[in-house]
Design a protein around this motif. Structure first.
Motif, PDB file in Angstrom:
ATOM      1  N   SER A 133       0.869  -1.391  -0.043  1.00 27.30           N
ATOM      2  CA  SER A 133       0.145  -0.022   0.028  1.00 27.30           C
ATOM      3  C   SER A 133       0.985   1.269   0.040  1.00 27.30           C
ATOM      4  CB  SER A 133      -0.966   0.154   1.109  1.00 27.30           C
ATOM      5  OG  SER A 133      -1.910  -0.901   1.176  1.00 27.30           O
ATOM      6  N   VAL A 134       1.784   1.173   0.854  1.00 28.08           N
ATOM      7  CA  VAL A 134       2.760   2.585   0.812  1.00 28.08           C
ATOM      8  C   VAL A 134       3.437   2.660  -0.531  1.00 28.08           C
ATOM      9  CG1 VAL A 134       4.777   1.256   1.587  1.00 28.08           C
ATOM     10  CG2 VAL A 134       4.503   3.770   2.297  1.00 28.08           C
ATOM     11  N   ARG A 135       3.872   1.674  -1.322  1.00 30.60           N
ATOM     12  CA  ARG A 135       4.306   1.877  -2.559  1.00 30.60           C
ATOM     13  C   ARG A 135       3.085   2.454  -3.674  1.00 30.60           C
ATOM     14  NH1 ARG A 135       7.292  -1.685  -0.011  1.00 30.60           N
ATOM     15  NH2 ARG A 135       9.558  -1.546  -0.206  1.00 30.60           N
ATOM     16  N   PHE A 136       1.933   1.938  -3.555  1.00 31.12           N
ATOM     17  CA  PHE A 136       0.973   2.132  -4.494  1.00 31.12           C
ATOM     18  C   PHE A 136       0.471   3.753  -4.364  1.00 31.12           C
ATOM     19  CE2 PHE A 136       0.216  -2.220  -5.300  1.00 31.12           C
ATOM     20  CZ  PHE A 136      -0.378  -2.110  -7.070  1.00 31.12           C
ATOM     21  N   LEU A 137       0.690   4.015  -2.887  1.00 29.92           N
ATOM     22  CA  LEU A 137      -0.002   5.623  -2.404  1.00 29.92           C
ATOM     23  C   LEU A 137       1.082   6.461  -3.137  1.00 29.92           C
ATOM     24  CD1 LEU A 137      -1.842   6.765  -0.715  1.00 29.92           C
ATOM     25  CD2 LEU A 137      -0.179   6.522   1.228  1.00 29.92           C
ATOM     26  N   ASN A 138       2.288   5.856  -3.012  1.00 33.61           N
ATOM     27  CA  ASN A 138       3.351   6.983  -3.622  1.00 33.61           C
ATOM     28  C   ASN A 138       3.984   6.847  -4.670  1.00 33.61           C
ATOM     29  OD1 ASN A 138       3.929   8.775  -0.930  1.00 33.61           O
ATOM     30  ND2 ASN A 138       3.868   6.890  -0.135  1.00 33.61           N
ATOM     31  N   ALA A 139       3.670   5.825  -5.694  1.00 33.33           N
ATOM     32  CA  ALA A 139       4.328   5.549  -6.850  1.00 33.33           C
ATOM     33  C   ALA A 139       4.040   6.606  -7.803  1.00 33.33           C
ATOM     34  CB  ALA A 139       3.352   4.387  -7.653  1.00 33.33           C
ATOM     35  N   TYR A 140       5.039   6.989  -8.626  1.00 30.47           N
ATOM     36  CA  TYR A 140       5.131   7.976  -9.489  1.00 30.47           C
ATOM     37  C   TYR A 140       4.338   7.756 -10.861  1.00 30.47           C
ATOM     38  CZ  TYR A 140       8.615   6.211 -12.916  1.00 30.47           C
ATOM     39  OH  TYR A 140       9.701   5.450 -13.729  1.00 30.47           O
ATOM     40  N   ARG A 141       3.828   8.736 -11.479  1.00 35.02           N
ATOM     41  CA  ARG A 141       3.024   8.289 -12.703  1.00 35.02           C
ATOM     42  C   ARG A 141       3.321   9.278 -13.643  1.00 35.02           C
ATOM     43  NH1 ARG A 141      -3.019   7.834 -10.218  1.00 35.02           N
ATOM     44  NH2 ARG A 141      -2.266   9.661  -8.864  1.00 35.02           N
ATOM     45  N   ASN A 142       2.725   8.951 -14.944  1.00 30.99           N
ATOM     46  CA  ASN A 142       3.320   9.893 -16.160  1.00 30.99           C
ATOM     47  C   ASN A 142       2.798  11.095 -15.637  1.00 30.99           C
ATOM     48  OD1 ASN A 142       4.413   7.969 -17.741  1.00 30.99           O
ATOM     49  ND2 ASN A 142       2.595   6.977 -18.112  1.00 30.99           N
ATOM     50  N   GLY A 143       3.418  12.292 -16.195  1.00 33.57           N
ATOM     51  CA  GLY A 143       3.315  13.469 -15.938  1.00 33.57           C
ATOM     52  C   GLY A 143       3.870  14.304 -14.579  1.00 33.57           C
ATOM     53  N   ASP A 144       4.077  13.231 -13.790  1.00 32.61           N
ATOM     54  CA  ASP A 144       4.694  13.890 -12.459  1.00 32.61           C
ATOM     55  C   ASP A 144       6.028  14.463 -12.923  1.00 32.61           C
ATOM     56  OD1 ASP A 144       2.803  13.041 -11.115  1.00 32.61           O
ATOM     57  OD2 ASP A 144       3.707  10.904 -10.371  1.00 32.61           O
ATOM     58  N   MET A 145       6.150  15.414 -12.151  1.00 34.40           N
ATOM     59  CA  MET A 145       7.564  16.128 -12.182  1.00 34.40           C
ATOM     60  C   MET A 145       8.659  15.237 -11.350  1.00 34.40           C
ATOM     61  SD  MET A 145       9.374  18.458 -13.706  1.00 34.40           S
ATOM     62  CE  MET A 145       8.496  19.945 -14.407  1.00 34.40           C
ATOM     63  N   LYS A 146       9.799  15.065 -11.800  1.00 36.57           N
ATOM     64  CA  LYS A 146      10.499  14.297 -10.892  1.00 36.57           C
ATOM     65  C   LYS A 146      11.640  15.352 -10.303  1.00 36.57           C
ATOM     66  CE  LYS A 146      10.865  10.503 -14.144  1.00 36.57           C
ATOM     67  NZ  LYS A 146      11.972   9.681 -15.003  1.00 36.57           N
ATOM     68  N   PRO A 147      12.283  14.987  -9.040  1.00 34.61           N
ATOM     69  CA  PRO A 147      12.982  15.982  -8.367  1.00 34.61           C
ATOM     70  C   PRO A 147      14.159  16.816  -9.518  1.00 34.61           C
ATOM     71  CG  PRO A 147      12.856  13.840  -6.947  1.00 34.61           C
ATOM     72  CD  PRO A 147      12.166  13.831  -8.433  1.00 34.61           C
ATOM     73  N   HIS A 148      14.684  15.780 -10.298  1.00 33.36           N
ATOM     74  CA  HIS A 148      15.602  16.539 -11.448  1.00 33.36           C
ATOM     75  C   HIS A 148      14.804  17.348 -12.543  1.00 33.36           C
ATOM     76  CE1 HIS A 148      15.037  12.251 -12.812  1.00 33.36           C
ATOM     77  NE2 HIS A 148      15.144  12.814 -13.989  1.00 33.36           N
ATOM     78  N   ARG A 149      13.772  17.623 -12.215  1.00 31.36           N
ATOM     79  CA  ARG A 149      12.925  18.401 -13.067  1.00 31.36           C
ATOM     80  C   ARG A 149      12.678  17.866 -14.441  1.00 31.36           C
ATOM     81  NH1 ARG A 149      15.000  21.400  -9.210  1.00 31.36           N
ATOM     82  NH2 ARG A 149      13.835  23.053  -8.415  1.00 31.36           N
ATOM     83  N   LYS A 150      12.372  16.834 -14.586  1.00 33.53           N
ATOM     84  CA  LYS A 150      12.106  15.870 -15.729  1.00 33.53           C
ATOM     85  C   LYS A 150      10.581  15.406 -15.654  1.00 33.53           C
ATOM     86  CE  LYS A 150      13.477  12.667 -19.553  1.00 33.53           C
ATOM     87  NZ  LYS A 150      14.375  11.749 -19.962  1.00 33.53           N
ATOM     88  N   ARG A 151       9.945  15.539 -16.472  1.00 32.68           N
ATOM     89  CA  ARG A 151       8.525  14.955 -16.496  1.00 32.68           C
ATOM     90  C   ARG A 151       8.693  13.498 -16.829  1.00 32.68           C
ATOM     91  NH1 ARG A 151       4.614  18.136 -14.629  1.00 32.68           N
ATOM     92  NH2 ARG A 151       4.854  20.237 -14.988  1.00 32.68           N
ATOM     93  N   ALA A 152       7.963  12.607 -15.900  1.00 34.85           N
ATOM     94  CA  ALA A 152       7.753  11.175 -16.166  1.00 34.85           C
ATOM     95  C   ALA A 152       7.163  11.014 -17.524  1.00 34.85           C
ATOM     96  CB  ALA A 152       7.105  10.442 -14.759  1.00 34.85           C
ATOM     97  N   GLU A 153       7.410  10.044 -18.159  1.00 35.41           N
ATOM     98  CA  GLU A 153       6.883   9.651 -19.662  1.00 35.41           C
ATOM     99  C   GLU A 153       6.674   8.106 -19.722  1.00 35.41           C
ATOM    100  OE1 GLU A 153       9.321  10.935 -22.724  1.00 35.41           O
ATOM    101  OE2 GLU A 153       9.194  13.092 -22.140  1.00 35.41           O
ATOM    102  N   ASP A 154       7.660   7.470 -19.384  1.00 37.71           N
ATOM    103  CA  ASP A 154       7.357   5.840 -19.483  1.00 37.71           C
ATOM    104  C   ASP A 154       7.183   5.059 -18.191  1.00 37.71           C
ATOM    105  OD1 ASP A 154       7.432   6.051 -22.358  1.00 37.71           O
ATOM    106  OD2 ASP A 154       9.643   5.763 -22.199  1.00 37.71           O
ATOM    107  N   ALA A 155       6.627   6.013 -17.290  1.00 33.92           N
ATOM    108  CA  ALA A 155       6.085   5.091 -15.866  1.00 33.92           C
ATOM    109  C   ALA A 155       5.337   4.161 -16.069  1.00 33.92           C
ATOM    110  CB  ALA A 155       5.547   6.155 -14.893  1.00 33.92           C
TER     111      ALA A 155
END
Ligand code: FES
Ligand code: FES
Lengths: 446, 346, 163
Positions: free
Chosen positions: A390-412
């Protein structure tokens, strides 16, 4: 698209399979050349010392001795492997000059008619060393007064004026202040050897046209060729590297260690020269996976959402940096894990010590981040009373999320991958988890 | 004293390509007069099967059978530049370069075929089985092998192609760390089951089961091989390996396979996987790189399983029996909380 | 330390070599006779990549002084396949992808051959026992064990046919 594919997607047999099972595949040291000489290296027996003197007189009397090479024979003796892609400064010595910084550092290369003669001559070289205090722990190396390993006065690789590779995203301190829980962990890992079954090796062969053919099991032919050309100060066009068949590498054969010395020896003697690591050299002297110390501090809300993550990582580069500065940058881009966290701060230090240099290994900069973060996720789950899924599903990154190094997630596809794993092992997900997708626009729909 | 069982999970992503990019690869392709195609590279096969998957990618793009494609690598006198095989980059980078080269060679092939068939180039298609045919005109077709020979001996033409691929180098903002490090990302989620002997501290891995998402699989058997071998390496990293057993103390370095600990044939657990395919936008046929990542998720999954089994949280690698025993001892002393250990079979 | 002449058989070939004392069988096979299927992962008995058969028994050629094989028959991987037909063990290694880099493969195949010659129907545990002295850094061993089990089945069915 899949339906249109004829060959891609099919488990066709390996084209090199027959060669491998019949023993016809030729690995580097399966080749021999007429008149081939053998190169062996005199190495530092201590972790840190001044080199006061080298006495070759006894070694020179060993039957079969051909010649010795020291740093004065190496045209460009101080190099850094990643200099090819602009990484500075040059700091590793092909052969040691006035100081050795790790146990096993090469000081003298001996070329002899046979391997036995080379080994005997190596044993006969007398070194006059003055031992220096050494430092072996990444954090001790950063304390004031620690023995300094580098030639520029501190024990970190410098990233554009910073002692570490930094990532700053959002405001971690503010988020820590409003978090319901602070979860902290410190993760320590020890150096690991690539341990390929075939040791690092090459054979340099003078060609009829004045060029040098170098048979090598490097992972990167041109990396090795270009570095060798720089070290020997010859145009790359005088070198001809041949490889492509490697008995395991895992990152351990990206360093350029054997080719420059073997090629130099071939130039000096006019004969083919083989330099192959013995098993003990592969184990004790070749680069390792770095030791890591990773501090993770997370701010977590009552429901399990991570609102802030601060990671402070120290990778033990050993005495020279080799590929490790790049590993820390890759680490910094990935150290927050595959999670959507609005506030992230990362400090990733490449630290010099008197250990054997570390370098690239499978999972470069990320393997140990994954270890730290994924154990940390279970700590968080426990702190807020969630199960590990559950903790992983709750926090999982998804497409469109901004990663800390400021690149949007694309192939999540973390969510889909976790769903598949749960199904595979028979773990029942909640209806909400089962309905999630990595594409937030499709959430709950379709 | 008991044998305690537990399961643990870990979920990871892994980037494809040399960090920050700027790592080009090139490929050249030409047809021989017997109709086979030679792909010339300077990329190295480390055992992952690069030669095989590159031949598949070339064959797919050329529209010929994989047995008609030969990979000539790695020689810097004949092979064009390649950055090297590392960073889960080779299939992605070299594959893209090979597609570009194969497209160009395929164009040359179709031009000659158009003349031979007296058809328009735009009406021609390959069937993936070694034939070029005129679309909608059954019977009007010619073998690729024949065209290869005719090109040289009748038309005096070369059937060849050049390809290169590079992700432009990204800079890193030294203050914020803003950067574009990778081309795409593959994913894995691993569930490990372990048994911990509380008498000896020995951890036995029962199974490592994973789901992987790797973009397009060029060769599923080779992907499976990476996952199985990587899971073994992950277990080995988690429980056995180090060059420096008392780090930071530099002493006691193992010098050979007798002293450097790794699990052998007998210690190998059940390893199994499912593989999902979500093709990437920029990999050859949607490839993502998985060479490196397969050792990653097994490590924390095993460590989390040890906690699930024993209530001992270990923050250190490798997890030696001594570390487990000390953890169990400390737990007894402090009676710290945690998940209740479950004994095997309950 | 006088060199001596040692005669033995490699496959069907009679060979005679002049060697210094304590020269290993591995060195002679690889560097004097050109049998480079005999690998050299460690030269100290730790990896099994140099395994050959001496009178049918598996030995680590890196630990054996060549004098010890005088008058005996050495089998290397080179002798296993017919020119155009692989041995069932070799075919099984291909079918099960029992290699990645292939460096451990010659040794793995030779110890498997010794096992199946001795015991045509080994249990899984016996297969793992036979592989226990050989290091593979790539495959995780399972594909190798499966290949050996498969080869045993193929050999058994061939035996049944020829009976
Ligand atoms: S080379 Fe003989 S056991 Fe390793
Ligand atoms: S296949 Fe590489 S060591 Fe076994």
């Amino acid at each position: 698209m899949t339906a249109d594919l004829h060959v891609v997607g099919r488990s066709v047999p390996r084209s090199d399979g027959v060669g491998h099972v019949t023993g016809r595949t030729l690995f580097t040291t399966d080749r021999s050349f007429p008149g081939m000489l053998h190169l062996k290296v005199v190495r530092s027996p201590v972790h840190h010392a001044l080199v006061r003197g080298i006495d070759l007189s006894e070694a020179e009397r060993v039957p079969g001795f051909v010649r010795a090479l020291t740093h004065v024979d190496v045209p460009h003796n101080v190099y850094t492997i990643l200099g090819l892609i602009g990484v500075e400064p040059e700091e590793e010595f092909v052969l040691a000059e006035d100081r050795v910084r790790y146990k096993g550092e090469p000081i003298v290369a001996i070329v002899a008619e046979t391997e036995a003669a080379a080994l005997e001559a190596v044993a006969c070289v007398r070194l006059d060393l003055e031992e220096l205090p050494a430092v072996f722990d990444v954090e001790e190396a950063l304390r004031p007064g620690a023995p300094i390993v580098t030639h520029w006065g501190n024990n970190t690789f410098m990233y554009e004026g910073h002692p570490c590779r930094r990532v700053r995203f959002g405001d971690v301190e503010a988020a820590f202040a409003r978090a319901d829980h602070i979860v902290e962990g410190v993760y320590n890992t020890k150096p690991i050897e690539h341990a390929p079954t075939e040791t690092t090796a090459c054979i340099a062969v003078p060609e009829a046209n004045g060029r040098y053919a170098v048979y090598t099991n490097t992972q990167a032919l041109y990396f090795s060729l270009d570095n060798t050309a720089i070290i020997l100060q010859v145009p790359g066009s005088r070198l001809h590297f041949i490889g492509g068949t490697v008995g395991g590498a895992f990152g351990g054969k990206v360093d350029v260690i054997v080719e420059p010395l073997a090629t130099l020896a071939a130039m000096k003697t006019g004969r083919p020269v083989k330099y192959a690591f013995a098993r003990w050299e592969e184990m004790q002297v070749s680069s390792t996976r770095s030791a890591w110390r990773i501090y993770v501090k997370d701010g977590v809300m009552r429901d399990g959402r991570i609102v802030a993550r601060k990671v402070t990582s120290y990778a033990d580069s050993g005495a020279y940096s080799r590929q490790t500065p790049y590993a820390l940058t890759k680490h910094a881009a990935n150290a927050a894990g595959p999670y959507a966290i609005p506030n992230v701060s990362i400090d990733a230090y490449c630290v010099y010590t008197n250990h054997v240099p570390s370098s690239a290994m499978r999972g470069f900069g990320i393997t140990m981040a994954s270890f730290a973060i994924e154990v940390q996720m279970d700590r968080i789950a426990e702190a807020v009373g969630l199960d590990p899924w559950s903790v992983r599903f709750l926090n999982a990154y998804r497409n469109g999320d901004m990663k800390p190094h400021r690149k949007r997630a694309e192939d999540a596809t973390l969510i889909e991958t976790m769903q598949a794993a749960a199904a595979f092992v028979g773990h029942e997900l909640t209806p909400e988890q089962a309905a999630m997708t990595s594409d937030p626009r499709r959430e709950g729909g379709e | 004293m008991a044998k305690l069982r537990g399961t643990g999970i870990a979920a990871v992503n892994y980037p494809t390509g040399m960090n920050l990019g700027g790592d080009p690869s090139q490929a050249l392709i030409h047809a021989t007069t017997s109709g086979s195609f030679v792909v010339t590279l300077s990329a190295t096969d480390l055992g992952q099967g690069l030669r095989t998957v590159i031949a598949q990618i070339a064959a797919e793009t050329l529209g010929v059978g994989v047995d008609d494609v030969f990979i000539d690598t790695a020689d810097t006198d004949t092979g064009p530049h390649d950055m090297g095989t590392f960073a889960s980059r080779a299939t992605h980078r070299v594959g893209n370069a090979v597609i570009a080269a194969a497209k160009e060679a395929r164009e040359a092939l179709l031009e000659v075929a158009a003349e031979e068939l007296e058809a328009s180039r735009d009406d021609l298609e390959t069937d993936g089985l070694g034939n070029i045919r005129v679309r909608g005109a059954p019977g009007r077709s010619v073998k690729v092998t024949d065209i290869a020979s005719l090109a040289q001996f009748t038309y005096g033409r070369t059937i060849s192609g050049r390809g290169a691929w590079m992700k432009p180098r990204s800079a890193v903002d030294p203050e914020t760390g803003a950067m574009d490090p990778d081309s795409t990302e593959a994913h894995a989620c691993t569930v490990a089951e372990v048994e911990v002997d509380t008498e000896t501290g020995v951890v036995t891995v029962i199974s490592i089961k994973s789901a992987y998402e790797v973009g397009r699989q060029v060769n599923p058997a080779l992907v499976h091989g990476q996952i199985v071998g990587g899971a073994w390496m992950g277990m080995s990293h988690a429980l056995y390996e180090t060059t420096t057993p008392y780090y930071p103390d530099p002493g006691h370095r193992p010098k050979d396979f007798s002293e450097y600990l790794m699990p052998g044939a007998h210690e190998t657990p059940e390893i199994d996987c499912v593989v999902l395919e979500y093709p990437s936008s920029n990999g050859p046929y949607g490839v993502k790189g998985i060479g490196e990542m397969t050792a990653n998720s097994p490590i924390p999954a095993i460590v989390n399983a040890i906690y699930h089994a024993t209530g001992v949280r270990i923050d250190e690698l490798p997890v030696t029996p001594e570390l487990v025993l000390r953890g169990l001892e400390a737990k007894e002393r402090h009676a710290s909380g945690g998940v209740t250990p479950s004994t095997a079979g309950d | 330390m006088v060199s001596s002449i040692v005669s033995f058989q490699v496959g069907d070939r009679e060979v005679e070599v002049l060697v210094a004392p304590m020269t290993t069988l591995q060195t002679v096979l690889r560097y004097q006779l050109g049998y480079t299927a005999v690998k050299e992962g460690c030269r100290q008995g730790g990896c099994g990549s140099c395994a050959v058969l001496v009178d049918g028994e598996p030995v680590l050629s890196c630990l054996l002084p060549v004098e010890d094989v005088a008058g005996r028959r050495v089998t290397t991987l080179e002798a296993l396949a017919e020119p155009d037909a692989l041995h069932p063990i070799q075919q099984a290694f291909i079918d099960h992808l029992a290699f990645q880099c292939g460096y451990c493969t010659p040794g793995m195949v030779m110890v498997s051959k010794a096992l199946l010659d001795r015991d045509p129907d080994p249990s899984r545990a016996e297969i793992l026992d036979a592989l226990a002295g050989n290091v593979c850094r790539c495959t995780g061993y399972a594909p190798i064990a499966e290949a050996v089990a498969d080869a045993a089945r193929v050999l058994a069915s061939r035996g049944a046919q020829s009976r």
